[in-house]
Design a protein around this motif. Structure first.
Motif, PDB file in Angstrom:
ATOM      1  N   ALA A 297      -1.600  -2.497  -4.271  1.00  0.00           N
ATOM      2  CA  ALA A 297      -1.288  -3.219  -5.500  1.00  0.00           C
ATOM      3  C   ALA A 297      -1.411  -2.307  -6.726  1.00  0.00           C
ATOM      4  CB  ALA A 297      -2.180  -4.445  -5.635  1.00  0.00           C
ATOM      5  N   VAL A 298      -2.439  -1.477  -6.764  1.00  0.00           N
ATOM      6  CA  VAL A 298      -2.585  -0.532  -7.878  1.00  0.00           C
ATOM      7  C   VAL A 298      -1.415   0.448  -7.875  1.00  0.00           C
ATOM      8  CG1 VAL A 298      -4.005   1.339  -8.812  1.00  0.00           C
ATOM      9  CG2 VAL A 298      -5.085  -0.783  -8.046  1.00  0.00           C
ATOM     10  N   LEU A 299      -1.034   0.930  -6.720  1.00  0.00           N
ATOM     11  CA  LEU A 299       0.124   1.824  -6.636  1.00  0.00           C
ATOM     12  C   LEU A 299       1.408   1.123  -7.069  1.00  0.00           C
ATOM     13  CD1 LEU A 299      -0.864   3.682  -3.383  1.00  0.00           C
ATOM     14  CD2 LEU A 299      -0.448   4.769  -5.605  1.00  0.00           C
ATOM     15  N   ASN A 300       1.525  -0.167  -6.767  1.00  0.00           N
ATOM     16  CA  ASN A 300       2.687  -0.928  -7.237  1.00  0.00           C
ATOM     17  C   ASN A 300       2.727  -0.960  -8.760  1.00  0.00           C
ATOM     18  OD1 ASN A 300       2.382  -3.385  -4.579  1.00  0.00           O
ATOM     19  ND2 ASN A 300       3.698  -1.585  -4.622  1.00  0.00           N
ATOM     20  N   VAL A 301       1.594  -1.185  -9.395  1.00  0.00           N
ATOM     21  CA  VAL A 301       1.537  -1.192 -10.860  1.00  0.00           C
ATOM     22  C   VAL A 301       1.946   0.174 -11.401  1.00  0.00           C
ATOM     23  CG1 VAL A 301      -0.044  -1.294 -12.846  1.00  0.00           C
ATOM     24  CG2 VAL A 301      -0.116  -3.077 -11.082  1.00  0.00           C
ATOM     25  N   ILE A 302       1.437   1.234 -10.794  1.00  0.00           N
ATOM     26  CA  ILE A 302       1.789   2.592 -11.226  1.00  0.00           C
ATOM     27  C   ILE A 302       3.299   2.801 -11.106  1.00  0.00           C
ATOM     28  CG2 ILE A 302       1.562   5.045 -10.633  1.00  0.00           C
ATOM     29  CD1 ILE A 302      -1.372   4.271  -9.699  1.00  0.00           C
TER      30      ILE A 302
END
Length: 138
Positions: free
Chosen positions: A26-31
């Motif tokens: 999910a954090v990588l998706n935001v990035i």
């Protein structure tokens, strides 16, 4: 550090290793969502991760910073974060955040930017929002 995949993996690991692989994804998706819509928060994965005051694991006073800089691929979660960061860089990582560009830890005080907004999704202890991308057709 200059390798965007390494920086993104360290960011995901530093921000969400306690949330497991879905939290790191999910954090990588935001990035990736931020990098796909350049703006004040950066123009690519590396600059998005390193934008001041955006990902707490890079803040000077955050205890996760030294850990994120020191982790090696001997850590299984970091190896997984590296694999997912490669997929994110190649636009092959499914977006579990429903297009979110922002999030906060629900164990912390609700930030001002989240006031009056409904999260796209809550994953573990993180609430994910679409804040800056609304005007960009997402």
């Amino acid at each position: 550090m200059t390798d965007p995949i390494d920086i993104a993996a360290r960011t995901a690991w530093g921000e969400a290793r306690g949330e497991g692989t879905t939290g790191m994804q999910a954090v990588l998706n935001v990035i990736r969502n931020r990098a796909d819509h350049p703006g004040w928060w950066g123009h690519d994965m590396a600059s998005v991760c390193q934008c001041e005051n955006q990902f707490s694991c890079w803040d000077a006073e955050d205890p996760n910073g030294p850990k994120a800089r020191a982790v090696t691929d001997e850590d299984p979660l970091f190896r997984y974060a590296l694999s997912m960061a490669n997929k994110a860089q190649a636009h092959q990582l499914p977006d579990v955040t429903r297009g979110s560009d922002s999030y906060y830890a629900t164990t912390s005080a609700r930030p001002r930017w989240a006031s009056g907004r409904t999260p796209q999704i809550i994953i573990g202890h993180h609430a994910f929002y679409r804040v800056g991308l609304i005007g960009n057709g997402l």
